[in-house]
Design a protein around this motif. Sequence first.
Motif, PDB file in Angstrom:
ATOM      1  N   ALA A   1       0.835  -1.208   0.000  1.00 38.15           N
ATOM      2  CA  ALA A   1       0.000   0.000   0.000  1.00 38.15           C
ATOM      3  C   ALA A   1       0.868   1.255   0.000  1.00 38.15           C
ATOM      4  CB  ALA A   1      -0.921  -0.018   1.217  1.00 38.15           C
ATOM      5  N   ARG A   2       1.922   1.246   0.791  1.00 34.98           N
ATOM      6  CA  ARG A   2       2.778   2.436   0.870  1.00 34.98           C
ATOM      7  C   ARG A   2       3.632   2.612  -0.387  1.00 34.98           C
ATOM      8  NH1 ARG A   2       4.089   1.962   7.398  1.00 34.98           N
ATOM      9  NH2 ARG A   2       2.015   2.733   8.024  1.00 34.98           N
ATOM     10  N   ALA A   3       3.964   1.502  -1.057  1.00 33.21           N
ATOM     11  CA  ALA A   3       4.647   1.609  -2.347  1.00 33.21           C
ATOM     12  C   ALA A   3       3.726   2.254  -3.371  1.00 33.21           C
ATOM     13  CB  ALA A   3       5.100   0.231  -2.821  1.00 33.21           C
ATOM     14  N   ALA A   4       2.442   1.906  -3.305  1.00 27.42           N
ATOM     15  CA  ALA A   4       1.468   2.522  -4.212  1.00 27.42           C
ATOM     16  C   ALA A   4       1.353   4.018  -3.938  1.00 27.42           C
ATOM     17  CB  ALA A   4       0.113   1.839  -4.052  1.00 27.42           C
ATOM     18  N   ILE A   5       1.344   4.396  -2.664  1.00 21.62           N
ATOM     19  CA  ILE A   5       1.278   5.815  -2.305  1.00 21.62           C
ATOM     20  C   ILE A   5       2.518   6.547  -2.809  1.00 21.62           C
ATOM     21  CG2 ILE A   5       1.270   7.437  -0.372  1.00 21.62           C
ATOM     22  CD1 ILE A   5      -0.421   5.332   1.158  1.00 21.62           C
ATOM     23  N   ALA A   6       3.691   5.927  -2.627  1.00 22.04           N
ATOM     24  CA  ALA A   6       4.940   6.552  -3.064  1.00 22.04           C
ATOM     25  C   ALA A   6       4.978   6.736  -4.576  1.00 22.04           C
ATOM     26  CB  ALA A   6       6.133   5.712  -2.603  1.00 22.04           C
ATOM     27  N   ASN A   7       4.324   5.814  -5.309  1.00 23.04           N
ATOM     28  CA  ASN A   7       4.309   5.886  -6.767  1.00 23.04           C
ATOM     29  C   ASN A   7       3.039   6.545  -7.308  1.00 23.04           C
ATOM     30  OD1 ASN A   7       6.720   4.165  -8.048  1.00 23.04           O
ATOM     31  ND2 ASN A   7       6.087   3.157  -6.148  1.00 23.04           N
ATOM     32  N   ASN A   8       2.179   7.029  -6.369  1.00 17.95           N
ATOM     33  CA  ASN A   8       0.941   7.709  -6.749  1.00 17.95           C
ATOM     34  C   ASN A   8       0.101   6.861  -7.707  1.00 17.95           C
ATOM     35  OD1 ASN A   8      -0.795   9.952  -6.507  1.00 17.95           O
ATOM     36  ND2 ASN A   8      -0.146  10.718  -8.515  1.00 17.95           N
ATOM     37  N   CYS A   9      -0.135   5.608  -7.300  1.00 16.71           N
ATOM     38  CA  CYS A   9      -0.847   4.673  -8.171  1.00 16.71           C
ATOM     39  C   CYS A   9      -1.741   3.754  -7.341  1.00 16.71           C
ATOM     40  CB  CYS A   9       0.148   3.860  -9.003  1.00 16.71           C
ATOM     41  SG  CYS A   9       1.140   2.697  -8.051  1.00 16.71           S
ATOM     42  N   PRO A  10      -2.616   2.996  -7.973  1.00 17.34           N
ATOM     43  CA  PRO A  10      -3.516   2.099  -7.232  1.00 17.34           C
ATOM     44  C   PRO A  10      -2.759   0.916  -6.623  1.00 17.34           C
ATOM     45  CG  PRO A  10      -4.262   2.461  -9.491  1.00 17.34           C
ATOM     46  CD  PRO A  10      -2.880   2.966  -9.412  1.00 17.34           C
ATOM     47  N   TYR A  11      -3.370   0.339  -5.588  1.00 12.21           N
ATOM     48  CA  TYR A  11      -2.918  -0.939  -5.042  1.00 12.21           C
ATOM     49  C   TYR A  11      -4.010  -1.958  -5.330  1.00 12.21           C
ATOM     50  CZ  TYR A  11      -0.801  -4.297  -1.764  1.00 12.21           C
ATOM     51  OH  TYR A  11      -0.198  -5.401  -1.189  1.00 12.21           O
ATOM     52  N   ILE A  12      -3.633  -3.041  -5.992  1.00  6.96           N
ATOM     53  CA  ILE A  12      -4.582  -4.095  -6.373  1.00  6.96           C
ATOM     54  C   ILE A  12      -4.144  -5.383  -5.690  1.00  6.96           C
ATOM     55  CG2 ILE A  12      -5.578  -5.412  -8.282  1.00  6.96           C
ATOM     56  CD1 ILE A  12      -4.748  -3.010 -10.101  1.00  6.96           C
ATOM     57  N   VAL A  13      -5.048  -6.027  -4.994  1.00 11.23           N
ATOM     58  CA  VAL A  13      -4.714  -7.253  -4.284  1.00 11.23           C
ATOM     59  C   VAL A  13      -5.552  -8.415  -4.809  1.00 11.23           C
ATOM     60  CG1 VAL A  13      -4.729  -8.436  -2.051  1.00 11.23           C
ATOM     61  CG2 VAL A  13      -3.953  -6.066  -2.199  1.00 11.23           C
ATOM     62  N   PHE A  14      -4.878  -9.502  -5.161  1.00  8.49           N
ATOM     63  CA  PHE A  14      -5.531 -10.760  -5.521  1.00  8.49           C
ATOM     64  C   PHE A  14      -5.545 -11.639  -4.276  1.00  8.49           C
ATOM     65  CE2 PHE A  14      -4.421  -9.084  -9.578  1.00  8.49           C
ATOM     66  CZ  PHE A  14      -5.205  -9.702 -10.534  1.00  8.49           C
ATOM     67  N   THR A  15      -6.725 -11.949  -3.770  1.00  6.34           N
ATOM     68  CA  THR A  15      -6.826 -12.733  -2.550  1.00  6.34           C
ATOM     69  C   THR A  15      -6.970 -14.222  -2.854  1.00  6.34           C
ATOM     70  OG1 THR A  15      -9.241 -12.528  -2.440  1.00  6.34           O
ATOM     71  CG2 THR A  15      -7.929 -10.809  -1.360  1.00  6.34           C
ATOM     72  N   ALA A  16      -6.375 -15.043  -1.998  1.00  5.91           N
ATOM     73  CA  ALA A  16      -6.532 -16.501  -2.057  1.00  5.91           C
ATOM     74  C   ALA A  16      -6.034 -17.026  -0.720  1.00  5.91           C
ATOM     75  CB  ALA A  16      -5.734 -17.102  -3.205  1.00  5.91           C
ATOM     76  N   SER A  17      -6.947 -17.297   0.192  1.00  2.00           N
ATOM     77  CA  SER A  17      -6.509 -17.610   1.550  1.00  2.00           C
ATOM     78  C   SER A  17      -7.541 -18.421   2.306  1.00  2.00           C
ATOM     79  CB  SER A  17      -6.219 -16.317   2.320  1.00  2.00           C
ATOM     80  OG  SER A  17      -5.882 -16.593   3.656  1.00  2.00           O
ATOM     81  N   GLY A  18      -7.037 -19.272   3.194  1.00  8.19           N
ATOM     82  CA  GLY A  18      -7.911 -19.999   4.105  1.00  8.19           C
ATOM     83  C   GLY A  18      -8.182 -19.235   5.379  1.00  8.19           C
ATOM     84  N   GLY A  19      -7.566 -18.047   5.547  1.00 16.14           N
ATOM     85  CA  GLY A  19      -7.811 -17.243   6.724  1.00 16.14           C
ATOM     86  C   GLY A  19      -6.549 -16.992   7.532  1.00 16.14           C
ATOM     87  N   ALA A  20      -6.718 -16.751   8.821  1.00 19.29           N
ATOM     88  CA  ALA A  20      -5.601 -16.433   9.705  1.00 19.29           C
ATOM     89  C   ALA A  20      -4.683 -17.642   9.880  1.00 19.29           C
ATOM     90  CB  ALA A  20      -6.132 -15.973  11.060  1.00 19.29           C
ATOM     91  N   ARG A  21      -3.404 -17.374  10.131  1.00 17.25           N
ATOM     92  CA  ARG A  21      -2.421 -18.450  10.323  1.00 17.25           C
ATOM     93  C   ARG A  21      -2.393 -18.855  11.786  1.00 17.25           C
ATOM     94  NH1 ARG A  21       3.182 -17.622   7.386  1.00 17.25           N
ATOM     95  NH2 ARG A  21       1.692 -17.630   5.663  1.00 17.25           N
ATOM     96  N   MET A  22      -2.869 -20.053  12.065  1.00 26.05           N
ATOM     97  CA  MET A  22      -3.058 -20.472  13.454  1.00 26.05           C
ATOM     98  C   MET A  22      -1.736 -20.544  14.214  1.00 26.05           C
ATOM     99  SD  MET A  22      -3.769 -24.544  13.329  1.00 26.05           S
ATOM    100  CE  MET A  22      -2.468 -25.709  12.938  1.00 26.05           C
ATOM    101  N   GLN A  23      -0.624 -20.757  13.512  1.00 23.93           N
ATOM    102  CA  GLN A  23       0.667 -20.869  14.195  1.00 23.93           C
ATOM    103  C   GLN A  23       1.121 -19.544  14.803  1.00 23.93           C
ATOM    104  OE1 GLN A  23       0.018 -22.034  11.164  1.00 23.93           O
ATOM    105  NE2 GLN A  23       0.608 -24.184  11.038  1.00 23.93           N
ATOM    106  N   GLU A  24       0.430 -18.449  14.448  1.00 20.00           N
ATOM    107  CA  GLU A  24       0.789 -17.152  15.010  1.00 20.00           C
ATOM    108  C   GLU A  24      -0.292 -16.586  15.927  1.00 20.00           C
ATOM    109  OE1 GLU A  24       2.351 -14.434  12.133  1.00 20.00           O
ATOM    110  OE2 GLU A  24       3.542 -15.982  11.136  1.00 20.00           O
ATOM    111  N   GLY A  25      -1.320 -17.391  16.193  1.00 19.41           N
ATOM    112  CA  GLY A  25      -2.326 -17.049  17.186  1.00 19.41           C
ATOM    113  C   GLY A  25      -2.922 -15.665  17.019  1.00 19.41           C
ATOM    114  N   ALA A  26      -3.035 -14.942  18.126  1.00 15.89           N
ATOM    115  CA  ALA A  26      -3.650 -13.611  18.120  1.00 15.89           C
ATOM    116  C   ALA A  26      -2.857 -12.619  17.288  1.00 15.89           C
ATOM    117  CB  ALA A  26      -3.802 -13.097  19.549  1.00 15.89           C
ATOM    118  N   LEU A  27      -1.555 -12.866  17.125  1.00 11.67           N
ATOM    119  CA  LEU A  27      -0.747 -11.957  16.300  1.00 11.67           C
ATOM    120  C   LEU A  27      -1.231 -11.963  14.860  1.00 11.67           C
ATOM    121  CD1 LEU A  27       2.806 -12.832  17.689  1.00 11.67           C
ATOM    122  CD2 LEU A  27       1.447 -10.786  18.171  1.00 11.67           C
TER     123      LEU A  27
END
Length: 284
Positions: free
Chosen positions: A146-172
């Motif tokens: 996101a901050r690279a997009a701000i620095a370059n004055n351009c959009p940030y586009i995210v392609f999502t593909a996820s099962g969710g939060a990583r349980m090995q890192e708990g609340a973090l």
Amino acid sequence: MSWFNKVRNRIPFISKRSTEDTLWHKCSDCQQMVYTKEYEANLSVCPECGHHGRIGPVKRFLHVFDEGSWELLPAPTVKEDPLKFRDQKKYTDRLKAARTETGESDALVNAKGTIHGNDAVIGVQDFAFMGGSMGLAVGEAFVRGARAAIANNCPYIVFTASGGARMQEGALSLMQMPKMTVAEQELHAAGLPYNVVLTAPTSGGDMASYAMLGDIQIAEPKALLAFTGRRVIENTIREKLPDNFQTAEYLLDHGTIDMIAARADLRDTLGRVIGYLLPKKEAA
């Protein structure tokens, strides 16, 4: 051992380097066998039923960015295994295995380049890396993108593909949700677009946060998009859900997303969206 393997193994002059596993791809939706080369040439979309298979970051960048215009952004360095987590394996061993398999440092990879001549930063989640799960590294990569997009004055586009939060890192892991939301707000404060392309599967904490915050929400056809599982919901509300529940088509019909775009059309679709949302440049 299959009949094919039994026969070919008895014929000494047939090369063992090419097997039915490399020559053919079995569609996970319609179960049809398709030549692997034909499947890959079709952007990993089944030519029989149109099922969109999973692809990794590099293939996404090659398809979406203008040819020769893009470069990878450095991956962030974060504290690994902060909870010293272990189940059947050590978390550090799981990370090493995922990195060896994918060649990536973690599940979200950023690159910058151009789409139809317009600058853009794209982040791609790779489901092959521990199910695209969201941990410290994914959260930090999102913020950096996101901050690279701000620095370059351009959009940030995210392609999502996820099962969710990583349980090995708990609340973090869960703490990445507000962190990424703040980064998305920084984009808006800078007057820049944040767009999301939802791919199968997108679920859990990802679906509950940054995956649904895009200015324009685009999904691939038949993508599985869910916060929690169908069975959990049915057991909770004691009702049978529609067959197409939690698909891109269902969410489009109910106003949750803005459009569905086939993979072959994504580059042109994103190019138009960027053109609509980017601040207009003043004439010299």
